[in-house]
Design a protein around this motif. Structure first.
Motif, PDB file in Angstrom:
ATOM      1  N   TRP A  29       0.797  -1.027  -0.019  1.00 29.42           N
ATOM      2  CA  TRP A  29      -0.099  -0.049  -0.260  1.00 29.42           C
ATOM      3  C   TRP A  29       0.862   1.337  -0.114  1.00 29.42           C
ATOM      4  CZ3 TRP A  29      -1.106   4.147   3.228  1.00 29.42           C
ATOM      5  CH2 TRP A  29      -1.887   4.979   3.041  1.00 29.42           C
ATOM      6  N   THR A  30       1.834   1.287   0.735  1.00 33.05           N
ATOM      7  CA  THR A  30       2.573   2.466   0.853  1.00 33.05           C
ATOM      8  C   THR A  30       3.305   2.734  -0.511  1.00 33.05           C
ATOM      9  OG1 THR A  30       4.345   1.185   1.980  1.00 33.05           O
ATOM     10  CG2 THR A  30       3.063   2.466   3.354  1.00 33.05           C
ATOM     11  N   ARG A  31       4.011   1.611  -1.090  1.00 30.23           N
ATOM     12  CA  ARG A  31       4.532   1.680  -2.313  1.00 30.23           C
ATOM     13  C   ARG A  31       3.716   2.177  -3.527  1.00 30.23           C
ATOM     14  NH1 ARG A  31       7.616  -1.391   0.882  1.00 30.23           N
ATOM     15  NH2 ARG A  31       9.779  -1.299   0.543  1.00 30.23           N
ATOM     16  N   GLY A  32       2.388   1.409  -3.515  1.00 34.36           N
ATOM     17  CA  GLY A  32       1.469   2.007  -4.433  1.00 34.36           C
ATOM     18  C   GLY A  32       0.926   3.333  -4.291  1.00 34.36           C
ATOM     19  N   GLN A  40      -3.818  -4.072  -5.210  1.00 33.89           N
ATOM     20  CA  GLN A  40      -4.799  -2.914  -5.932  1.00 33.89           C
ATOM     21  C   GLN A  40      -4.151  -1.872  -6.252  1.00 33.89           C
ATOM     22  OE1 GLN A  40      -6.683  -4.237  -8.077  1.00 33.89           O
ATOM     23  NE2 GLN A  40      -8.553  -3.106  -8.380  1.00 33.89           N
ATOM     24  N   ASP A  41      -3.568  -1.289  -5.175  1.00 33.31           N
ATOM     25  CA  ASP A  41      -3.201   0.131  -5.300  1.00 33.31           C
ATOM     26  C   ASP A  41      -1.757   0.303  -5.934  1.00 33.31           C
ATOM     27  OD1 ASP A  41      -4.381   2.394  -3.597  1.00 33.31           O
ATOM     28  OD2 ASP A  41      -4.648   0.773  -2.360  1.00 33.31           O
ATOM     29  N   TYR A  42      -0.999  -0.742  -5.861  1.00 34.57           N
ATOM     30  CA  TYR A  42       0.391  -1.034  -6.436  1.00 34.57           C
ATOM     31  C   TYR A  42       0.202  -1.241  -7.944  1.00 34.57           C
ATOM     32  CZ  TYR A  42       3.010  -4.703  -8.404  1.00 34.57           C
ATOM     33  OH  TYR A  42       3.558  -5.979  -9.244  1.00 34.57           O
ATOM     34  N   LEU A  43      -1.033  -2.047  -8.355  1.00 33.35           N
ATOM     35  CA  LEU A  43      -1.314  -2.275  -9.848  1.00 33.35           C
ATOM     36  C   LEU A  43      -1.615  -1.134 -10.591  1.00 33.35           C
ATOM     37  CD1 LEU A  43      -2.859  -5.991  -9.778  1.00 33.35           C
ATOM     38  CD2 LEU A  43      -0.571  -5.203 -10.524  1.00 33.35           C
ATOM     39  N   ASP A  44      -2.632  -0.192  -9.892  1.00 36.31           N
ATOM     40  CA  ASP A  44      -3.224   0.899 -10.415  1.00 36.31           C
ATOM     41  C   ASP A  44      -1.788   1.917 -10.543  1.00 36.31           C
ATOM     42  OD1 ASP A  44      -4.192   3.274 -10.811  1.00 36.31           O
ATOM     43  OD2 ASP A  44      -5.004   3.712  -8.676  1.00 36.31           O
ATOM     44  N   GLY A  45      -0.915   2.085  -9.430  1.00 40.56           N
ATOM     45  CA  GLY A  45       0.250   2.862  -9.780  1.00 40.56           C
ATOM     46  C   GLY A  45       1.142   2.476 -10.881  1.00 40.56           C
ATOM     47  N   LYS A  46       1.391   1.001 -11.154  1.00 41.02           N
ATOM     48  CA  LYS A  46       2.144   0.468 -12.240  1.00 41.02           C
ATOM     49  C   LYS A  46       1.363   0.949 -13.336  1.00 41.02           C
ATOM     50  CE  LYS A  46       4.050  -3.777 -13.465  1.00 41.02           C
ATOM     51  NZ  LYS A  46       4.270  -5.534 -13.315  1.00 41.02           N
ATOM     52  N   VAL A  95      -1.881  -4.153 -17.771  1.00 42.16           N
ATOM     53  CA  VAL A  95      -1.973  -3.592 -16.464  1.00 42.16           C
ATOM     54  C   VAL A  95      -3.210  -3.292 -15.980  1.00 42.16           C
ATOM     55  CG1 VAL A  95      -0.824  -2.781 -14.356  1.00 42.16           C
ATOM     56  CG2 VAL A  95       0.797  -3.558 -16.028  1.00 42.16           C
ATOM     57  N   LEU A  96      -3.630  -2.372 -16.706  1.00 44.35           N
ATOM     58  CA  LEU A  96      -5.030  -1.800 -16.192  1.00 44.35           C
ATOM     59  C   LEU A  96      -6.023  -3.007 -16.283  1.00 44.35           C
ATOM     60  CD1 LEU A  96      -6.974   0.780 -15.480  1.00 44.35           C
ATOM     61  CD2 LEU A  96      -7.185   1.145 -18.021  1.00 44.35           C
ATOM     62  N   THR A  97      -6.143  -3.806 -17.355  1.00 43.43           N
ATOM     63  CA  THR A  97      -6.869  -4.911 -17.292  1.00 43.43           C
ATOM     64  C   THR A  97      -6.746  -5.798 -15.989  1.00 43.43           C
ATOM     65  OG1 THR A  97      -6.799  -5.027 -19.712  1.00 43.43           O
ATOM     66  CG2 THR A  97      -7.509  -7.107 -18.804  1.00 43.43           C
ATOM     67  N   GLU A  98      -5.375  -6.008 -15.578  1.00 42.63           N
ATOM     68  CA  GLU A  98      -5.362  -6.742 -14.417  1.00 42.63           C
ATOM     69  C   GLU A  98      -5.983  -5.891 -13.195  1.00 42.63           C
ATOM     70  OE1 GLU A  98      -1.232  -8.275 -13.138  1.00 42.63           O
ATOM     71  OE2 GLU A  98      -0.448  -7.448 -15.008  1.00 42.63           O
ATOM     72  N   VAL A  99      -5.990  -4.699 -12.972  1.00 42.45           N
ATOM     73  CA  VAL A  99      -6.533  -3.773 -12.275  1.00 42.45           C
ATOM     74  C   VAL A  99      -8.084  -4.130 -12.262  1.00 42.45           C
ATOM     75  CG1 VAL A  99      -7.292  -1.593 -11.504  1.00 42.45           C
ATOM     76  CG2 VAL A  99      -4.850  -2.050 -12.329  1.00 42.45           C
ATOM     77  N   GLN A 100      -8.701  -4.266 -13.236  1.00 43.82           N
ATOM     78  CA  GLN A 100     -10.124  -4.264 -13.608  1.00 43.82           C
ATOM     79  C   GLN A 100     -10.468  -5.718 -13.109  1.00 43.82           C
ATOM     80  OE1 GLN A 100      -9.799  -3.400 -17.677  1.00 43.82           O
ATOM     81  NE2 GLN A 100     -10.744  -1.344 -17.227  1.00 43.82           N
ATOM     82  N   ILE A 101      -9.560  -6.883 -13.271  1.00 41.93           N
ATOM     83  CA  ILE A 101     -10.157  -7.945 -13.131  1.00 41.93           C
ATOM     84  C   ILE A 101      -9.943  -8.264 -11.512  1.00 41.93           C
ATOM     85  CG2 ILE A 101      -9.219 -10.568 -13.126  1.00 41.93           C
ATOM     86  CD1 ILE A 101      -8.482  -9.927 -16.035  1.00 41.93           C
ATOM     87  N   ASN A 102      -8.701  -7.747 -11.111  1.00 46.82           N
ATOM     88  CA  ASN A 102      -8.579  -8.047  -9.441  1.00 46.82           C
ATOM     89  C   ASN A 102      -9.606  -7.307  -8.484  1.00 46.82           C
ATOM     90  OD1 ASN A 102      -6.491  -8.945  -7.857  1.00 46.82           O
ATOM     91  ND2 ASN A 102      -6.502  -6.846  -6.842  1.00 46.82           N
ATOM     92  N   PHE A 103     -10.257  -6.219  -9.184  1.00 50.04           N
ATOM     93  CA  PHE A 103     -11.123  -5.524  -8.473  1.00 50.04           C
ATOM     94  C   PHE A 103     -12.427  -6.442  -8.182  1.00 50.04           C
ATOM     95  CE2 PHE A 103     -15.185  -2.917  -8.731  1.00 50.04           C
ATOM     96  CZ  PHE A 103     -15.003  -2.273  -7.644  1.00 50.04           C
ATOM     97  N   GLU A 104     -12.762  -7.353  -9.120  1.00 46.35           N
ATOM     98  CA  GLU A 104     -13.829  -8.273  -8.911  1.00 46.35           C
ATOM     99  C   GLU A 104     -13.462  -9.375  -7.850  1.00 46.35           C
ATOM    100  OE1 GLU A 104     -16.535  -7.701 -10.324  1.00 46.35           O
ATOM    101  OE2 GLU A 104     -16.009  -6.219 -11.690  1.00 46.35           O
ATOM    102  N   ARG A 105     -12.203  -9.418  -7.311  1.00 44.71           N
ATOM    103  CA  ARG A 105     -11.877 -10.212  -6.390  1.00 44.71           C
ATOM    104  C   ARG A 105     -11.490  -9.731  -5.405  1.00 44.71           C
ATOM    105  NH1 ARG A 105      -6.846 -12.317 -10.329  1.00 44.71           N
ATOM    106  NH2 ARG A 105      -7.882 -13.669 -11.999  1.00 44.71           N
TER     107      ARG A 105
END
Length: 525
Positions: A322-325, A363-369, A385-395
């Protein structure tokens, strides 16, 4: 060398910026503009802000909506009508500024009501209007305020009787309500906000050690460990960061971090120490955010290092990522070199690869990535990576995706903000606009910065897609509608991105020059 003669607008912009650089307020600027350019008071206050008639009209309409003066959103003020109000009582103007309208202008301009009037105004008002105005400007005795009226407006409001130079102005925040009768200004505010405005946050923050001592001494056997109090404190910051001015947050954080350091040093239970380190990491991250928001980027980076070290020492994967994201996202807004931001991404990648991180931790780190990759020009990777963010959101667990008020949640609003940023920088205007529209409807009423950031991102898309005037006008309106105490580094940076996004051939437009002048003024405010 030939002297370059400035236009009148450029001369006024330069004068305003020089006065602000010297720490002079809008009232002093208005007085100088009235003297130098022979402006009537209402025009002088408008020019003190650098607003055109149409821009000022939008500010007045916004104030009308906030104060309840215009609850139906009819936006009655227009540039031509405001021009008439400024000219009155000249024969060419039939539009008289009523006491209620003057109160509204005072809120919009941050001016005392009396500062909007001159001798011509007073001589042309009716006796009834002068009676009301005398109480509004403090020339009536406070004893004229009915006791029943004061009683009716007590409670969660600050009640102030206007009175002379010490009164300052009618500048108010949030859901203001100006009652012009009898000179009473009623400002509904939360208690913490009022104490901050009154300059009492610092001494109350200094009392935190006393409060903790009282808590432990008066309830020593209640079975609640001290760490629970620290969890509650960091949760409070997760709720207040989006609404409280950064300077107020820093004063409280200073007291809390100092106290937490001593508590952690004295603790002998290793499990409790790790939890206190996790809490300290989160508080340090909030400090890094707030330091950047007051313009101290060097201190901000130092606090990010402290936050990451404390998070690593805690061993908590959520805190570590979280801190890194959060640092990755903020580093992009604070104009750190993209290569440095990609280094932060690699650091977080290594942590995520070395542990079995749950969806809520990454999630925060993937958004930042995704944001870092698109800024690096690696568009396809950013989309992936944004697709990963969208998929991970459902999880995400419901307590994370359903948390719409805390900075530790990651709701649908956060998803749309991530999409807005990445799509905007990809030049995918349609998807960016869809994300911005969706996000704009999901902010809680107390969050005033978020909607402004979305509108600035929308303005940036407009400018980059060729709608220069529309984008600049949107950005200017968004910025001037937010109190400066609420500005943070993302808002300031995106506004500057808007100002520099148009081709050089368009930099001479009046709207562009006015917005850039506003931002120059902002730098020295």
């Amino acid at each position: 060398m030939a002297t370059v003669r400035l236009s009148l607008r450029e001369e006024q912009d330069d004068l305003r910026s020089r006065m602000r650089a010297l720490g002079m307020g809008h009232g002093e600027i208005a007085a100088e503009f009235a003297r130098r350019y022979r402006f009537r008071p209402r025009a002088a206050w408008r020019h003190a802000h650098g607003w055109t008639l149409n821009q000022a009209a939008r500010q007045v309409n916004d104030a009308a909506a906030r104060t309840g003066y215009d609850e139906d959103g009819r936006a009655p003020m227009t540039g031509p009508r405001l021009c008439e109000l400024e000219k009155w009582p000249a024969q060419s103007s039939r539009t008289r500024p009523t006491p209620r309208v003057l109160a509204l202008l005072a809120v919009a301009y941050g001016a005392p009501v009396g500062g909007l009037l001159d001798l011509d105004d007073h001589e042309n008002y009716t006796a009834a209007d002068r009676l009301v105005l005398s109480t509004m400007t403090g020339s009536a005795t406070p004893m004229s305020t009915p006791r029943s009226l004061v009683s009716a407006i007590r409670g969660d409001s600050v009640v102030r009787l206007t009175g002379g130079p010490g009164d300052g102005s009618l500048e108010v925040r949030d859901h203001e309500l100006v009652r012009s009768a009898h000179g009473v200004v009623v400002v509904p505010v939360d208690r913490r906000g009022f104490l901050a405005g009154a300059g009492l946050v610092a001494p109350l923050a200094a009392m935190e050690p006393t409060r903790h001592l009282v808590t432990t001494s008066l309830a020593p056997d209640d079975g609640v460990p001290g760490v629970d109090e620290w969890r509650a404190i960091v949760h409070d910051y997760s709720l207040s960061y989006g609404t409280d001015p950064a300077a107020d947050l820093l004063r409280r954080l200073d007291a809390d971090l100092s106290l937490l350091s001593g508590v952690t040093r004295d603790e002998t239970d290793s499990t409790v120490v790790r939890e206190l380190r996790r809490i300290g990491a989160l508080l340090a991250a909030f400090t890094a955010h707030a330091a950047a928001d007051v313009g101290d980027l060097v201190s901000s980076r130092r606090w990010w290092r402290t936050a990451k070290r404390a998070a690593d020492a805690s061993g908590d994967v959520h805190a570590r990522l979280w801190t890194r994201g959060r640092e990755i996202v903020r580093a992009l807004y604070e104009q750190r070199p993209v290569a440095d931001v990609l280094g932060l991404v690699a650091e977080a990648d290594a942590i995520a690869a070395g542990v079995n991180a749950p969806p809520g931790a990454v999630q925060d780190y993937l958004d930042g990535k995704a944001r870092a990759l698109v800024r690096a020009g690696r568009g396809e990777e950013a989309r992936s990576v944004l697709t990963e963010v969208q998929i991970n959101f459902e999880r995400l667990p419901p307590e994370v995706s359903g948390d719409t008020v805390s900075w530790f949640g990651w709701s649908e609003r956060a998803l749309h903000l991530a999409e807005s940023y990445t799509y905007s920088h990809l030049g995918d205007w349609i998807r960016a606009d869809q994300a911005q529209t969706a996000a704009s409807h999901l902010f809680p009423a107390a969050n005033r910065r978020g909607p402004v950031l979305v509108e600035l991102q929308r303005a940036l898309c407009q400018v980059r897609s060729g709608d220069i005037n529309g984008g600049i006008d949107q950005a200017h309106t968004a910025m001037t509608g937010l109190p400066r105490a609420q500005y943070n580094s993302p808002i300031i940076q995106v506004s500057r991105d808007v100002a520099t996004a148009m081709p050089p051939t368009d930099s001479g437009r009046d709207s562009v020059r006015a917005f850039r002048a506003y931002l120059r003024d902002l730098q020295v405010a």
